[in-house]
Design a protein around this motif. Structure first.
Motif, mmCIF file in Angstrom:
data_model
loop_
_atom_site.group_PDB
_atom_site.id
_atom_site.type_symbol
_atom_site.label_atom_id
_atom_site.label_comp_id
_atom_site.label_asym_id
_atom_site.label_seq_id
_atom_site.Cartn_x
_atom_site.Cartn_y
_atom_site.Cartn_z
ATOM 1 N N ILE A 72 -32.025 -53.246 -56.922
ATOM 2 C CA ILE A 72 -32.935 -53.063 -58.056
ATOM 3 C C ILE A 72 -33.799 -54.307 -58.256
ATOM 4 O O ILE A 72 -35.007 -54.206 -58.520
ATOM 5 N N VAL A 73 -33.190 -55.493 -58.125
ATOM 6 C CA VAL A 73 -33.952 -56.732 -58.298
ATOM 7 C C VAL A 73 -35.059 -56.825 -57.254
ATOM 8 O O VAL A 73 -36.217 -57.151 -57.571
ATOM 9 N N VAL A 74 -34.721 -56.543 -55.999
ATOM 10 C CA VAL A 74 -35.739 -56.580 -54.945
ATOM 11 C C VAL A 74 -36.811 -55.520 -55.214
ATOM 12 O O VAL A 74 -38.002 -55.737 -54.959
ATOM 13 N N GLY A 75 -36.409 -54.392 -55.774
ATOM 14 C CA GLY A 75 -37.385 -53.358 -56.118
ATOM 15 C C GLY A 75 -38.392 -53.832 -57.143
ATOM 16 O O GLY A 75 -39.584 -53.494 -57.064
ATOM 17 N N THR A 76 -37.935 -54.664 -58.107
ATOM 18 C CA THR A 76 -38.889 -55.206 -59.088
ATOM 19 C C THR A 76 -39.875 -56.156 -58.422
ATOM 20 O O THR A 76 -41.046 -56.236 -58.814
ATOM 21 N N VAL A 77 -39.407 -56.878 -57.393
ATOM 22 C CA VAL A 77 -40.309 -57.773 -56.662
ATOM 23 C C VAL A 77 -41.331 -56.963 -55.874
ATOM 24 O O VAL A 77 -42.517 -57.323 -55.797
ATOM 25 N N VAL A 78 -40.893 -55.848 -55.291
ATOM 26 C CA VAL A 78 -41.823 -54.952 -54.589
ATOM 27 C C VAL A 78 -42.921 -54.495 -55.543
ATOM 28 O O VAL A 78 -44.123 -54.518 -55.212
ATOM 29 N N THR A 79 -42.508 -54.113 -56.749
ATOM 30 C CA THR A 79 -43.495 -53.671 -57.734
ATOM 31 C C THR A 79 -44.422 -54.812 -58.140
ATOM 32 O O THR A 79 -45.633 -54.635 -58.281
ATOM 33 N N GLY A 80 -43.852 -56.009 -58.315
ATOM 34 C CA GLY A 80 -44.663 -57.150 -58.710
ATOM 35 C C GLY A 80 -45.649 -57.592 -57.658
ATOM 36 O O GLY A 80 -46.662 -58.221 -57.976
ATOM 37 N N ALA A 81 -45.355 -57.273 -56.380
ATOM 38 C CA ALA A 81 -46.264 -57.637 -55.303
ATOM 39 C C ALA A 81 -47.203 -56.500 -54.918
ATOM 40 O O ALA A 81 -48.126 -56.702 -54.135
ATOM 41 N N GLY A 82 -46.962 -55.316 -55.480
ATOM 42 C CA GLY A 82 -47.732 -54.135 -55.101
ATOM 43 C C GLY A 82 -49.058 -54.021 -55.823
ATOM 44 O O GLY A 82 -49.498 -54.935 -56.522
ATOM 45 N N LYS A 83 -49.642 -52.837 -55.678
ATOM 46 C CA LYS A 83 -51.006 -52.653 -56.187
ATOM 47 C C LYS A 83 -51.063 -52.262 -57.656
ATOM 48 O O LYS A 83 -52.130 -52.326 -58.267
ATOM 49 N N HIS A 84 -49.941 -51.829 -58.232
ATOM 50 C CA HIS A 84 -49.958 -51.369 -59.625
ATOM 51 C C HIS A 84 -49.728 -52.552 -60.553
ATOM 52 O O HIS A 84 -48.599 -52.845 -60.963
ATOM 53 N N ALA A 85 -50.802 -53.229 -60.900
ATOM 54 C CA ALA A 85 -50.704 -54.438 -61.717
ATOM 55 C C ALA A 85 -50.501 -54.148 -63.191
ATOM 56 O O ALA A 85 -50.101 -55.023 -63.954
ATOM 57 N N GLY A 86 -50.809 -52.924 -63.615
ATOM 58 C CA GLY A 86 -50.632 -52.584 -65.021
ATOM 59 C C GLY A 86 -51.917 -52.593 -65.814
ATOM 60 O O GLY A 86 -51.958 -52.121 -66.950
ATOM 61 N N ASP A 87 -53.002 -53.132 -65.222
ATOM 62 C CA ASP A 87 -54.290 -53.167 -65.902
ATOM 63 C C ASP A 87 -55.381 -53.220 -64.832
ATOM 64 O O ASP A 87 -55.174 -53.764 -63.737
ATOM 65 N N ALA A 88 -56.531 -52.646 -65.152
ATOM 66 C CA ALA A 88 -57.605 -52.540 -64.173
ATOM 67 C C ALA A 88 -58.365 -53.842 -63.969
ATOM 68 O O ALA A 88 -59.123 -53.974 -63.008
ATOM 69 N N SER A 89 -58.171 -54.818 -64.848
ATOM 70 C CA SER A 89 -58.921 -56.067 -64.716
ATOM 71 C C SER A 89 -58.485 -56.826 -63.477
ATOM 72 O O SER A 89 -57.316 -56.819 -63.087
ATOM 73 N N ALA A 90 -59.423 -57.501 -62.856
ATOM 74 C CA ALA A 90 -59.146 -58.209 -61.599
ATOM 75 C C ALA A 90 -58.328 -59.463 -61.801
ATOM 76 O O ALA A 90 -57.796 -60.026 -60.845
ATOM 77 N N GLY A 91 -58.197 -59.933 -63.039
ATOM 78 C CA GLY A 91 -57.520 -61.194 -63.277
ATOM 79 C C GLY A 91 -56.009 -61.095 -63.373
ATOM 80 O O GLY A 91 -55.345 -62.116 -63.543
ATOM 81 N N VAL A 92 -55.438 -59.887 -63.287
ATOM 82 C CA VAL A 92 -53.991 -59.739 -63.395
ATOM 83 C C VAL A 92 -53.335 -60.252 -62.119
ATOM 84 O O VAL A 92 -53.649 -59.801 -61.017
ATOM 85 N N ARG A 93 -52.418 -61.193 -62.254
ATOM 86 C CA ARG A 93 -51.780 -61.811 -61.096
ATOM 87 C C ARG A 93 -50.771 -60.870 -60.455
ATOM 88 O O ARG A 93 -50.229 -59.971 -61.093
ATOM 89 N N ARG A 94 -50.492 -61.106 -59.170
ATOM 90 C CA ARG A 94 -49.448 -60.410 -58.446
ATOM 91 C C ARG A 94 -48.511 -61.458 -57.849
ATOM 92 O O ARG A 94 -48.889 -62.621 -57.664
ATOM 93 N N ILE A 95 -47.314 -61.068 -57.521
ATOM 94 C CA ILE A 95 -46.381 -61.978 -56.853
ATOM 95 C C ILE A 95 -46.898 -62.223 -55.435
ATOM 96 O O ILE A 95 -47.126 -61.273 -54.681
ATOM 97 N N PRO A 96 -47.088 -63.491 -55.053
ATOM 98 C CA PRO A 96 -47.731 -63.797 -53.761
ATOM 99 C C PRO A 96 -46.791 -63.616 -52.565
ATOM 100 O O PRO A 96 -46.412 -64.581 -51.892
ATOM 101 N N LEU A 97 -46.399 -62.396 -52.300
ATOM 102 C CA LEU A 97 -45.555 -62.059 -51.155
ATOM 103 C C LEU A 97 -46.189 -60.909 -50.396
ATOM 104 O O LEU A 97 -46.911 -60.091 -50.983
ATOM 105 N N ASP A 98 -45.906 -60.848 -49.105
ATOM 106 C CA ASP A 98 -46.389 -59.731 -48.303
ATOM 107 C C ASP A 98 -45.666 -58.460 -48.736
ATOM 108 O O ASP A 98 -44.435 -58.361 -48.631
ATOM 109 N N TRP A 99 -46.444 -57.489 -49.220
ATOM 110 C CA TRP A 99 -45.844 -56.274 -49.793
ATOM 111 C C TRP A 99 -45.041 -55.513 -48.755
ATOM 112 O O TRP A 99 -43.955 -54.994 -49.063
#
Length: 332
Positions: free
Chosen positions: A189-216
């Motif tokens: 489950i923890v790794v799954g949250t990292v997958v989500t944090g590195a993926g394309k669904h940032a939660g907002d359409a603005s370009a400034g929303v950060r993502r986890i800097p890992l290869d998805w």
């Protein structure tokens, strides 16, 4: 100055909920914990994470969303309001556990633990908004929801059993294997949250929303590896339980976990090979809750604590031998 009366004690003096009511209230808290996770995912997947741009109010000038904020503001604010529904359900659990006779302090403490986890997660949710959906805070928000689900499941389990000392149904090595299974599921489950944090669904359409800097793709592969580990441990535990002739209950719980894992695996592959469509991601989040519940139930099924105590029956009137009339009952 006389002590102020305890409101929970006052309720307990006037209301005696049934054991079934307490169990249903505890189960409802489990359902609400799952709903909070799924609706929180809906906020993210509809890009409504900043639908209300501040916290605890929706905007600097308004507590509620304004028409100009559109559907995103409504979605985000509705999810916030669900927290109050969750608090109400947890409140019913606390009151019912306190009013139930005999009073089980362990059950009441679990209810209060749920309440404080909800309060803590509400604050983390606010920090999530104030930090512009920082992916690490978002992940912490989800993991605290998992903690809430854990306590809710424990409360539900304890409401269905007594307060005897736990009696193991299997040998220690088998219990250790189940703990390894639970730990591996938590890491999944923890790794799954990292997958989500590195993926394309940032939660907002603005370009400034950060993502986890890992290869998805790489972190997704790690997530899949943990899936295989959890499935392997589940199968190993089932064969072990069968070999030691464990009771039917634990074996049934392992089969339930395996079935949920298979369904979750199908959803995960559909998500991966279709570029993570929003609806499928939402179903996957629901599945993660069901996997965690099933894993906890496996571990909890390997011991028993007796039956929940029944409410003491009122004393029957004692016949008076001389007068032939019922004796007066003593007042409390």
């Amino acid at each position: 100055m006389p002590n102020m009366p305890n409101p929970l004690q006052i309720i307990a003096d006037r209301w005696q909920p049934s054991a079934r009511f307490v169990r249903q209230a505890a189960l409802t808290s489990v359902v609400m914990a799952v709903i909070i996770v799924v609706t929180g995912g809906a906020v993210r997947l509809t890009q409504s994470g900043l639908g209300c741009p501040t916290w605890p109010t929706c905007t600097d000038q308004s507590l509620t969303p304004t028409p100009a904020m559109g559907i995103n503001g409504v979605i985000e604010f509705s999810n916030r309001m669900l927290t109050y529904v969750l608090c109400a359900v947890v409140g019913v659990v606390i009151i019912a556990a306190r009013a139930r006779a005999p009073w089980r302090r362990s059950l009441t403490r679990l209810g209060w633990a749920q309440f404080w986890v909800v309060m803590g997660n509400a604050v983390v949710g606010g920090v999530t908004v104030l930090t512009g959906l920082n992916p690490y805070i978002v992940s912490a928000h989800f993991l605290l929801s998992t903690a809430l689900l854990t306590v809710a499941v424990l409360t539900w389990q304890r409401s269905c059993e007594g307060d005897d000392e736990p009696r193991d149904l299997v040998a220690r090595p088998v219990r250790e294997l189940s703990r390894v299974l639970v730990a591996a599921t938590l890491l999944l489950i923890v790794v799954g949250t990292v997958v989500t944090g590195a993926g394309k669904h940032a939660g907002d359409a603005s370009a400034g929303v950060r993502r986890i800097p890992l290869d998805w793709h790489e972190i997704t592969q790690l997530h899949v590896d943990f899936v295989y580990i959890v499935i392997g441990l589940t199968v190993a535990l089932w064969f072990t339980l069968r070999a030691v002739q464990a009771p039917e209950g634990p074996r049934r719980r392992v089969v339930e976990l395996f079935a949920v894992l298979m369904l979750q695996g199908v959803v995960g592959y559909v998500q991966y090979f279709n570029d993570s469509p929003e609806v499928v991601v939402g179903v996957h989040m629901l599945g993660s809750c069901l996997v965690w519940i099933a894993a906890l139930r496996v571990a909890l099924s390997l011991r028993e604590r007796g039956e929940a105590a029944a409410v003491p029956a009122p004393s029957a009137p004692v016949a008076d031998a001389d007068a032939g009339q019922p004796a007066a009952t003593s007042s409390r």
